[in-house]
Design an enzyme around this catalytic site. Sequence first.
Site, PDB file in Angstrom:
ATOM      1  N   ASP A 123     -21.949  19.792 -30.094  1.00 14.51           N
ATOM      2  CA  ASP A 123     -22.251  18.564 -30.818  1.00 14.51           C
ATOM      3  C   ASP A 123     -21.181  18.406 -31.881  1.00 14.51           C
ATOM      4  O   ASP A 123     -20.391  19.320 -32.135  1.00 14.51           O
ATOM      5  CB  ASP A 123     -23.656  18.612 -31.446  1.00 14.51           C
ATOM      6  CG  ASP A 123     -24.263  17.216 -31.547  1.00 14.51           C
ATOM      7  OD1 ASP A 123     -25.322  16.955 -30.926  1.00 14.51           O
ATOM      8  OD2 ASP A 123     -23.661  16.361 -32.237  1.00 14.51           O
ATOM      9  N   TYR A 149     -23.408  -0.689 -26.855  1.00 12.54           N
ATOM     10  CA  TYR A 149     -23.869   0.613 -26.375  1.00 12.54           C
ATOM     11  C   TYR A 149     -24.177   0.543 -24.879  1.00 12.54           C
ATOM     12  O   TYR A 149     -23.733   1.387 -24.091  1.00 12.54           O
ATOM     13  CB  TYR A 149     -25.112   1.031 -27.169  1.00 12.54           C
ATOM     14  CG  TYR A 149     -25.839   2.210 -26.602  1.00 12.54           C
ATOM     15  CD1 TYR A 149     -25.274   3.485 -26.633  1.00 12.54           C
ATOM     16  CD2 TYR A 149     -27.100   2.056 -26.027  1.00 12.54           C
ATOM     17  CE1 TYR A 149     -25.948   4.569 -26.113  1.00 12.54           C
ATOM     18  CE2 TYR A 149     -27.778   3.142 -25.509  1.00 12.54           C
ATOM     19  CZ  TYR A 149     -27.202   4.396 -25.549  1.00 12.54           C
ATOM     20  OH  TYR A 149     -27.871   5.462 -25.018  1.00 12.54           O
ATOM     21  N   ARG A 206     -44.174  -1.365 -25.328  1.00 13.73           N
ATOM     22  CA  ARG A 206     -43.069  -1.354 -24.386  1.00 13.73           C
ATOM     23  C   ARG A 206     -42.889   0.020 -23.761  1.00 13.73           C
ATOM     24  O   ARG A 206     -42.595   0.164 -22.570  1.00 13.73           O
ATOM     25  CB  ARG A 206     -41.774  -1.801 -25.094  1.00 13.73           C
ATOM     26  CG  ARG A 206     -40.627  -2.137 -24.165  1.00 13.73           C
ATOM     27  CD  ARG A 206     -39.429  -2.684 -24.935  1.00 13.73           C
ATOM     28  NE  ARG A 206     -38.880  -1.695 -25.826  1.00 13.73           N
ATOM     29  CZ  ARG A 206     -37.881  -0.854 -25.517  1.00 13.73           C
ATOM     30  NH1 ARG A 206     -37.317  -0.907 -24.326  1.00 13.73           N
ATOM     31  NH2 ARG A 206     -37.459   0.017 -26.373  1.00 13.73           N
ATOM     32  N   HIS A 231     -30.625   0.609 -21.399  1.00 11.61           N
ATOM     33  CA  HIS A 231     -29.923  -0.510 -22.033  1.00 11.61           C
ATOM     34  C   HIS A 231     -28.776  -1.037 -21.168  1.00 11.61           C
ATOM     35  O   HIS A 231     -28.138  -2.013 -21.531  1.00 11.61           O
ATOM     36  CB  HIS A 231     -29.484  -0.124 -23.439  1.00 11.61           C
ATOM     37  CG  HIS A 231     -30.659   0.119 -24.323  1.00 11.61           C
ATOM     38  ND1 HIS A 231     -31.476  -0.893 -24.765  1.00 11.61           N
ATOM     39  CD2 HIS A 231     -31.208   1.275 -24.801  1.00 11.61           C
ATOM     40  CE1 HIS A 231     -32.460  -0.383 -25.493  1.00 11.61           C
ATOM     41  NE2 HIS A 231     -32.324   0.923 -25.531  1.00 11.61           N
ATOM     42  N   LYS A 278     -22.420   2.431 -21.564  1.00 11.71           N
ATOM     43  CA  LYS A 278     -23.125   3.213 -20.544  1.00 11.71           C
ATOM     44  C   LYS A 278     -22.789   2.700 -19.138  1.00 11.71           C
ATOM     45  O   LYS A 278     -22.664   3.486 -18.190  1.00 11.71           O
ATOM     46  CB  LYS A 278     -24.628   3.177 -20.796  1.00 11.71           C
ATOM     47  CG  LYS A 278     -25.055   3.977 -22.040  1.00 11.71           C
ATOM     48  CD  LYS A 278     -24.687   5.452 -21.897  1.00 11.71           C
ATOM     49  CE  LYS A 278     -25.128   6.315 -23.062  1.00 11.71           C
ATOM     50  NZ  LYS A 278     -24.708   7.716 -22.925  1.00 11.71           N
ATOM     51  N   SER A 325     -25.688   7.325 -29.435  1.00 10.03           N
ATOM     52  CA  SER A 325     -26.899   7.119 -28.637  1.00 10.03           C
ATOM     53  C   SER A 325     -27.609   5.827 -29.010  1.00 10.03           C
ATOM     54  O   SER A 325     -28.811   5.682 -28.768  1.00 10.03           O
ATOM     55  CB  SER A 325     -27.829   8.314 -28.794  1.00 10.03           C
ATOM     56  OG  SER A 325     -28.222   8.423 -30.148  1.00 10.03           O
TER      57      SER A 325
END
Lengths: 265, 265, 265, 265, 265, 265
Positions: free
Chosen positions: D32, D134, D172, D111, D138, D73
Site C-alpha cells: 500500500d 473513477y 441500494r 461504477h 476502471k 477507490s
Amino acid sequence: MHRLLITGAAGGIGRVMREKLAPLATILRLSDITDLGTAADHEELVTCDLGDKASVDRLVDGCDGIVHLGGMSGEAPFSKIMHANIAGCYNLYEAARAHGQPRILLASSLHTVGFYRQDEYFDATIPPRPDGLYGVSKCFAEMMAQMYFDKFGQETAVVRIGSCFEHPRDQRMLATWFSYGDFASLAECVFKAPRLGCPIIWGVSNNDACWWDNRKANFLGWRPKDNAGEYRAHIEATVPPPDPNSASALYQGGPFTEKPIYEDE
Amino acid sequence: MHRLLITGAAGGIGRVMREKLAPLATILRLSDITDLGTAADHEELVTCDLGDKASVDRLVDGCDGIVHLGGMSGEAPFSKIMHANIAGCYNLYEAARAHGQPRILLASSLHTVGFYRQDEYFDATIPPRPDGLYGVSKCFAEMMAQMYFDKFGQETAVVRIGSCFEHPRDQRMLATWFSYGDFASLAECVFKAPRLGCPIIWGVSNNDACWWDNRKANFLGWRPKDNAGEYRAHIEATVPPPDPNSASALYQGGPFTEKPIYEDE
Amino acid sequence: MHRLLITGAAGGIGRVMREKLAPLATILRLSDITDLGTAADHEELVTCDLGDKASVDRLVDGCDGIVHLGGMSGEAPFSKIMHANIAGCYNLYEAARAHGQPRILLASSLHTVGFYRQDEYFDATIPPRPDGLYGVSKCFAEMMAQMYFDKFGQETAVVRIGSCFEHPRDQRMLATWFSYGDFASLAECVFKAPRLGCPIIWGVSNNDACWWDNRKANFLGWRPKDNAGEYRAHIEATVPPPDPNSASALYQGGPFTEKPIYEDE
Amino acid sequence: MHRLLITGAAGGIGRVMREKLAPLATILRLSDITDLGTAADHEELVTCDLGDKASVDRLVDGCDGIVHLGGMSGEAPFSKIMHANIAGCYNLYEAARAHGQPRILLASSLHTVGFYRQDEYFDATIPPRPDGLYGVSKCFAEMMAQMYFDKFGQETAVVRIGSCFEHPRDQRMLATWFSYGDFASLAECVFKAPRLGCPIIWGVSNNDACWWDNRKANFLGWRPKDNAGEYRAHIEATVPPPDPNSASALYQGGPFTEKPIYEDE
Amino acid sequence: MHRLLITGAAGGIGRVMREKLAPLATILRLSDITDLGTAADHEELVTCDLGDKASVDRLVDGCDGIVHLGGMSGEAPFSKIMHANIAGCYNLYEAARAHGQPRILLASSLHTVGFYRQDEYFDATIPPRPDGLYGVSKCFAEMMAQMYFDKFGQETAVVRIGSCFEHPRDQRMLATWFSYGDFASLAECVFKAPRLGCPIIWGVSNNDACWWDNRKANFLGWRPKDNAGEYRAHIEATVPPPDPNSASALYQGGPFTEKPIYEDE
Amino acid sequence: MHRLLITGAAGGIGRVMREKLAPLATILRLSDITDLGTAADHEELVTCDLGDKASVDRLVDGCDGIVHLGGMSGEAPFSKIMHANIAGCYNLYEAARAHGQPRILLASSLHTVGFYRQDEYFDATIPPRPDGLYGVSKCFAEMMAQMYFDKFGQETAVVRIGSCFEHPRDQRMLATWFSYGDFASLAECVFKAPRLGCPIIWGVSNNDACWWDNRKANFLGWRPKDNAGEYRAHIEATVPPPDPNSASALYQGGPFTEKPIYEDE
C-alpha cells in the site's frame, strides 16, 4: 488454382458450373456417377461412386479446391442417402485430409431448414429443421464440415442452396431463387478469400422477397446481383397461386415437407 | 406405461437405468448387442443389432416408450458409427413410426458441442460444434428426432448427456457430471409430461460449475438434485489438475477433441 | 401507507387480499360492484361501477396505493369488457392522475400471452398473444399503464397473474400457480420499493415447472416461496391428464384459447 | 500458491482480505502507499506507489498471484486517478508480463455501469456507462486486462465489486452488497480454476434484489452464499428511504452519478 | 379481388388510396362517417359509423379485402376513441369473421412506439410505448388482429404508418415519411401474397434516416422506393430546426408525446 | 457553425478534412503539435500540446464544434499515449464543458475491436477487444465521451475509423476502407443533426466486404457512397495475398495485433 474438382458435374447445377467456373482453375476435374460427355482440353472426367472410399481418395488427390455438388440431390430411400451423402461426405473429408486439405465449397440446402414457415426470417445460426432424410443428410454434412474445421483446420464454405435454376418457377422461388451467375460469383469469392474458415452462406440471389439474413457472411465481399422479383409479374400471370394452406405456401421447404419416407428398393 | 424399451441396456448407463426406471412401466424390454444376463420377472431381454432394420422393427413393436441408449457410445471407426448410430437411428425412428410412435428419450451427448470452450455459457439453440465422428453422429440423431417430430409428430426428449457416472472423476466433470439419480428423475418427467414435443435438454446435475442453460426445458418441471461441487475438495486432493493448455482444460468435449479419426479395421 | 384501495375486493383473489394486505396500510378501502359484506374497523367499503368515471374519481380520492383487481376477470361479451375493463381502466388512470398518482398494482393476466405454447420460455418483453377479448383488454390495460408512466410518471406494477388459487388444480397449473402468499409478498415489495417504474412481473410462484423468466423484475427483491411441484403427485393421482392435443396441454392460456366470442345479451 | 500479492492492503477491503485470503498462499505480500502495520510471519509488507513503474516491477517479482485492490477507490482529481489507476494499471500489467504472468484478480467496480437505472437487468457484455472519472479508470483497467489476455495470454478475473462492507448500509445496497465472505470464496475459485481466461464477474452476493446476471461466469463454480435481503427489515427500520427522484434511487451508481469532476489540487 | 373495402376513405390517406388502389379490385367500396363525394362507376359509397355494430356488419358483407383506415386518426377524447377505434375495431373483426374473413390491411401507427427516442433502432417485436390514448387504441387494434389470427385464422397486415403525406414536412419526417406510392405498393404486396399471416410492417419509405428494422416483413417482397432524404436540403432550408430538447427532436412520436389527455365534450 | 475546431489537422486525415470540412463553418480553427503551414483567410492555426490542460482550454474557447483527430494515431510508448490520448482526452472534455459544450466528433478506431476475427460480424454494442495500448486509449476516450454525455449532456459522435486513405491498400482494407468523401459526409450529418446523443458509428465506406453493422446509427441519415470492392481486382493483381495464418488475415486489427508494447524512450 491449378486443379478444381467439381463433383456431381453431370447434374443440373454441375453442368452449368462446368462452364462458369472454368476460369477459376487451369484444370477442371469433373466427376459424376453418370456420363459426363466429352472432355474439353482443360477438363478431366472421372466416373466415381462417392460411397467408395478408395475411389474418392483417388478423385481428390491432386486437387486444389473442391465444389462438392455430388450425391443424392433430393429425397430418396435412406440406403441411397446413407451411401452417397453420408458415407460420401465422410469419404470426401477423409480424402481432403489426406491430400493437403483443399478448400471445399459444400452444397448444402435450404432443406436443412425446410420446416420453418415462409414468414420467418433468420440467419444461419438458427437450429436446423430439416424436412426429410435428404435435409437430414445435409445437416450431417454441415456438421462434418464444422468438425473437420475445428479439429483439423479444413476450410469449407457451406452453401445452403435455395432454388438454383435458370429462373424462378413459382411463387416460393421468388424468395429462394439462386441464379447461376450468383452461384458462380459466390464460388469465386470463396476460392479467392485469403482466409475462409467454415461459414454457412445462404445460396440465394438478391431477391425482393427474402427469408434469410446473410450478413454474417458479409466478410467474403460477395453481393448477389440477380433478383427474382423481376419475374414476379410473369409468374403471377402464368403459375397458379398455391393453396395458402398447402406446404408450398406455408413452409420454406415447400413440397419437400410433404414427401414420404421412401422405401428402399 | 405398460412396456418400456431400453436399448443399450448392457452399457454403463443402461445397467443402472435397468434398475432405476423399472417403476415407470409394468414390463421393461431390454436390448443390447451383448449379453444382458438373466431376465427378472418384469423384464424381456432381446439381443439386437441396431443396424438391422427388421430386428429393430420387432424390438420396438409393442413398446409404449423408448429410452434409446444403444449404439457406439464413444469415438469409433466410421463404419461402426454409421452402422450402429446412423442406420441404427433411422431404423429406430422408422420402427417407432410403424408402431404407434412411442415417446423416445434419445441419448445425445455433450460431444455435439465439444469444441466450445469451457468458459462459454449457452443454451441448446447454439449451433453444434461436434468434436468427432461420434459427436457428428449424435447431431445426426438430433436432426432425425426434429424431422420426425415436424413431419410425423413423433415426440422425443433429446438429452445431451454430460458425464454420467457414479460420481465426478476429474475437474471437467465438476461441470459435466450427470448423476444416475438425476437421469432417472428426468426420465420420469419425460414420460409423465402430458405433452413433450421435441426439446433438447442438457443432461447435467445441479452442479456449482455450469456451462449450459437449461431454462428452455423448464416446462418439464425437472429439477436436478445432485451437485458435483460436493466432490470438489476430493477431486482437487486426488486428481492432478489438467494442463491449462490441454484440451481437458480448454474445451467442453475434453479429450474427445484430441482423438484421431479411427481407421476401419 | 395510510389508505390502500383494493378494487374487485369481492372477487376470488380480492377476498383473500382483503385479509393479507391489511398490514400494508392503516385503512383498506375496498370496492366492488357486488356486496362486500361488513366493514371491519380498518375498512371502508364502496360499491362502485368501474365504468362510471365520476364514481371512480371519488373512489380513488384520498388513496395512497391501489391494488386493481376489479373488472371482468374472464371471457365475457365485448360490451361488458369494454365497460369494466377498458373504460374502467381509463377511469382509474385518470382518477389516479387527478389525485396525486398513487402507486398502482395492476392485475394483468397470463391470458395476454395465452397463445404461446406450453413448451416456450420467455420474458415479459415478448410480443403479446392474447387468447380472447379478456386477454386483449388486459393488453390494453398494460399499454395504458406504460403510457401514463411515460407521459406522466405514474408508477404501476403490471402483474401478469397466472392461476391464483388456494392450490394448483390441474397439470397446467403446475406451471401457472400463484399462491396467495406469494401474491401478498409481491404486493409488499411493490409498495415498499423506493422507486417502482412500470415493470411487468409474472405473477407466479416458485414452481418446478416454469414458462416465464422473471429476472427483469429482480430489482424488486421479490422471491416467491411456494412451489406447485409439491402438489404434483396429488394432481397426477386425482386429475385425469389432459388430451395432449387439447388446448389445455398445448397452449399457455389453456381452455381460454378455445372459448368463443360471447354474444352481447 | 507460494506468494500472493495483495495491493491496496491497507484499504477497507484489503484489511479484511489480508486475513481471509491467507490460506491461499504460503506467503502474503502486502502493499500500500500508506502504513500496513506489523508483518505477521507469513507476511511481507511493501510500501509502493503504483504510479512508479520500477517499484511495481519489484513488487510483482516473485509472486504467483495478484489481488489488485490498490489505487484510488473513489472519485478523485484526474491527476491522481491517472497516476494511481491508469499508469498504475499499466505498470502492474507490464510487471506481470515481465515476471511470469501471475494470475490477477482485478478490482473493477459497479461504477463502470453506474449510469444504468436500478430497474435494468443485464450481464457483463453490456456497454459500460461509467459514472465518473473513477468509473472511467476502471473501464480502462478492464480494457487493459482484455488486451493483455488477447495479446499475451495474461489471465485476469475482472471483478466488478458492488458494495463490499460488513453489511448493507442502505436500500441500494440491498442489491449491490458483496459480503467479505463471498469475496473470499470468489478469490479462492479464481486462483484454483485450472484455466481462467479473462472473465468479467459481478462481485455481488446472493441478494434477493439483483441487477446483474452472472451466469456467464458460472464455469468458475462460484456460488455466493450471503443475502442482503436478511438485512432488509433492519434497513427499512433504520435508514430513511431515498428520494425516489434522487440518483440514489434511480441509478445503479447511486451518489457517484451526482459527484462533480474534482479539481486538481 | 372483386370488391375491396376502404374505410376512412374521406380522410387524408383515404382520398389518395381511393385512386391508387382502384386497380386492385373490380369494385371499391368506400366508407366514411363524412361525405365521400360522388361515386365513380367502379365505386360504392357507404356512410358508416364504425362504432355501430350492425352497420359495420353490412359494410363488410360481400368484400374480399379491407383497407381499414377509419376511426380517429389522432389524439381525441377517450369517449370518441373508444367508440370509433376500440368498438370500431371489434365491430370490424366480428364482421370479417361473419363474412368469410376477408384479408385486412390495418392502419396502425408509429404512435404505438412514440415514446422511444429518435436514436433508438428496433424491429416490430419491441414492446410498445404508445404516446397517448390514440396510440393505446392502435395497440389495442394490433392485439385484436393477433388474437383473431391465432384464434380464427383471420389474416391481417398490421401497418404502423409513419408520416403519410405528399412529401416530408420537417426534420422528424426525414425518418418517418411514408410516400403514397410506397403505401400503394405495400397494399398490392399484402393482397397478392399467397399467404399473409399477421405481420407487423413499418409503413415507411426507403429513407436515408431510419429508426425501424423491417426485415421480418421481407417475406412479402415489398421494397419501398421513395426516400425522404431527397427533401433534406429543402427542409433544412425552409423549416426551422427543432429545439433539440423538445419532444419533436427527442421522441419518435414527436409532438404527440406532449399532447394532453383531452376532456370529453 | 461559426467556428469549427479540427485537432490533429496536420495529420493524414486532418490535412484532407481541412479542405473538405471548410464548408461546415465560417472559420476553421486548426491545431496540431507540428507545423500547419500557412493559414487561409477562413483559417486559424494553433500549435497545441493536447496534454497541456491550459492550452487545450484556450484552444476550445469560442468553438461551436470539434473534430478531434489529435493525439497519437498508432501504437506508441505508454507515456506518449497517456500524455496525448488520455490526458489529452480529459483536457478536451473539460475544456468543452467549460465552453458551452460544443458538439464533438471523436476519432476512435477499429483498433478498439482489433482482436475480433475477420469472419465475425457485429454492431458497436459488442464488448471491445483492443489490440494494443493505442486501442486501449481509444476505448478510454469512448468511455469519457459516454460519461460526459450521461453526466453533463455533452454530445459526441464516436467514430470508429477503419482505414482512412485515398484508396484501399491491401485485402484487409477491402473491408475497412473509409473514403475521405464518406468521412466528410458523415461529419456533415453529425453536425447538422438536430440531436446527436452519443452514438458509436463505424467509420467505414459502403464496401462489399463488411464486418460491422452500422444500423444503430441509421437515425443520422448518413449513407456512405464509396465501395472498396471497386479496387478488388487491382489489389488482387498488385498486392501479394496475406499468409492466411497471419494476423493480417486473421484479425480485424491486422498487424496491430502483433505489435509489441513499445518501451519509453
